[in-house]
Design an enzyme around this catalytic site. Sequence first.
Site, short mmCIF file in Angstrom:
data_model
loop_
_atom_site.label_atom_id
_atom_site.label_comp_id
_atom_site.label_asym_id
_atom_site.label_seq_id
_atom_site.Cartn_x
_atom_site.Cartn_y
_atom_site.Cartn_z
N GLY A 1 25.99 3.16 43.67
CA GLY A 1 26.41 3.20 45.06
C GLY A 1 26.20 4.58 45.64
CE LYS B 1 18.21 -2.99 53.99
NZ LYS B 1 17.01 -3.81 53.79
CE LYS C 1 28.13 6.77 42.31
NZ LYS C 1 28.34 7.25 43.69
CB SER D 1 13.65 -4.22 54.42
OG SER D 1 14.02 -2.87 54.60
#
Length: 773
Positions: free
Chosen positions: A353, A719, A359, A676
């Site tokens: 991430g 996103k 984390k 993308s």
Amino acid sequence: MKQNEKIVPLLPLRGILVYPTMVLHLDVGREKSIRAVEQAALEDNLIFLVTQRDVNLDQPAQEDLYTVGTLAKVKQMLKLPNGTIRVLVEGLNRAELLELIDEESIANARISVYEETAEGDMEEKALMRSLIEHFEQYIKLSKKVSNETFATVVDVEEPGRLADLVASHLPLKMKEKQDILEVFDVKERLQLLISLIQNEQELLNLEKKIGQRVKKSMERTQKEYFLREQMKAIQKELGEKEGKGGEVEELRGRIEESGMPQSMKETALRELDRYEKLPASSAESSVIRNYMDWLLALPYTEATEDILDIRRAERILNEDHFGLEKVKERVLEYLAVQKLTRSLKGPILCLVGPPGVGKTSLARSIAKSLNRNFVRVSLGGVRDESEVRGHRRTYVGAMPGRIIQGMKKAKSINPVFLLDEIDKMSNDFRGDPSAALLEVLDPEQNHNFSDHYIEEPYDLSKVMFVATANSLATIPGPLLDRMELISLAGYTELEKVHIASDHLLPKQIQEHGLAKGKLQVREDALLEIIRYYTREAGVRTLERQLAAVCRKAARILVTEERKRIVVTEKNLQEFLGRRKFRYGEAEAEDQVGVATGLAYTTAGGDTLAIEVSVYPGKGRLTLTGKLGDVMKESAQAAFSYIRSRAAELDIDPDFHEKNDIHIHVPEGAVPKDGPSAGITMATALISALTGRPVSREVGMTGEITLRGRVLPIGGLKEKTLSAHRAGLKKIIAPADNEKDLDDIPDSVKENLQFVFVSHLDEVLQHALVGVKQ
């Protein structure tokens, strides 16, 4: 040689033998023997001396006596107070026992007396000289015979007497002495004596060599003992309580009690023996000592006991972290299986991430919930394989790799071991550290992990490894294959508000010395900070902004002596200054040739405005904004699709011959790549060519093919969060990504409309609005 028979009294001897010409004192105690001596004194003082075969017999028969003895003369008698008689006898001739005349009161013997005659030839003289030389060498070696005795022997001229005299001074066994006595021939007797003396000389030489070796060994041992005692005394004076000897014994005891595997224990004891023999000043001595310290510092049997309480673990994880449900669920699953089996190998989790999403702190919470020790190793910037596997001990300054170093810090065989920034490793001429990690992170291999420094296998199977990474792109495939990936996309605004109020703000208030109740930051102010002063997936910048608020508050409390400070949306600029970011990237109005794309970066999701400008020219396509090769190819694919479908899209089929097209992606200094953005570029191109505006509330993501198909993408959750932050209302995404909706928080899905498409025509229906301008 002459011989004649005689009958004389017999005196049996025990453990002694008398040669001719030999003068000797005898103590006589047996009654029969005393009468024999007295009988000899009354007659001609002659007596026959013969040795018993068995010294324990008091009344020997003829078969208990040797057959050859000595005819002797009684020179003197002396009665002792204890009833025995001391007799001085002188040997005269050899005699052979023919018959024992045993009367009740006294034993007489009929004997054959031999008188020797010397031949005087050269052989006899040579044998005499040889005997004297060998006897002289024997005296020098044995040092048991005086020089005066040797002088007496040298002066003897009769060969028989010489032989008997030499024999009387040799340390021979009784059987050997009797054998000499029974040799009547003088030459044979001389040869036998020479042979016996040579044997004695060889024995003496061997004894001397052995004695010298023993002496040297004793001298060396005594010298070492003396030096050690001196060393101890010196060390005591210097304040050192124990020297190397005590240190070695202490190390040996620690090795025996350490619980290390047998093979490693044998290696340790072998190295300890080498260390003991080496001087303290030796360079190798310090190398071995460091090696022993590392071996003894590692845990082998020490283990913390897992607290397998699922409810307790869930409570701890929820207290420490807001959200992150998927990770918490995985940890609780592991605990549940462990509770049922108690034999599950340690899992290898990889938390992926953007920075600041928690984390590292999550790994610490996992250790806390399991009641395990926690150890963290940063792999960022590691280029050398030996950083993971350690150096060979032959190198100067060698030490174990970071895995073994971490186990030393952990002090237990079952810690939670965090491999931080695993995606930041790289390789060069010193090896590939990620390849070295393959053995560490493989549950089938890590039970005998081999470190170059330790050299012996070390068991890592009970360790729970947790890795963290910002991106999977830089992690090699074989390494990824060994880890279970868990994605941490980032936090929603609502989650950030909770994290700030429950965790970050109390922590900063305490660190800045603010008393309880002195500072209050209202929820509207927190939301303002999140929207206009930070732009991130995590909460790291948010924590820094809260720290800035606390610093300002501390100064105000000290200088203005105010009792309490309340930070609201209205007075926030007094603490943090003007807003740093616009809340959201959505356009103020619908525009032609501008489409909003959704991108995935290492810092989380982000919105990306793609601009297209069409102007008269010769059909040149220009791409700017520091685009990668994949993104440029997406633009080419969109351009080719539009050319092939120009008529259906209500576009002049010859547009590419009359116009130049410029596609630009703002923030040109930031590298951008990925497929993308395909449908976003196609939508912006079609908008620019048709004059129809694109809805400002729409964000889109998806890869496009030459036939207009929309292919799935990754990172939909990230996103989507970026679209939510940007204030968009509708998201267009590939139909194959509909399954990823489960990962998106409900609070975000409530404010967004998702449209899943499989072809560009569907995209245009939702993206283009109004009529041609």
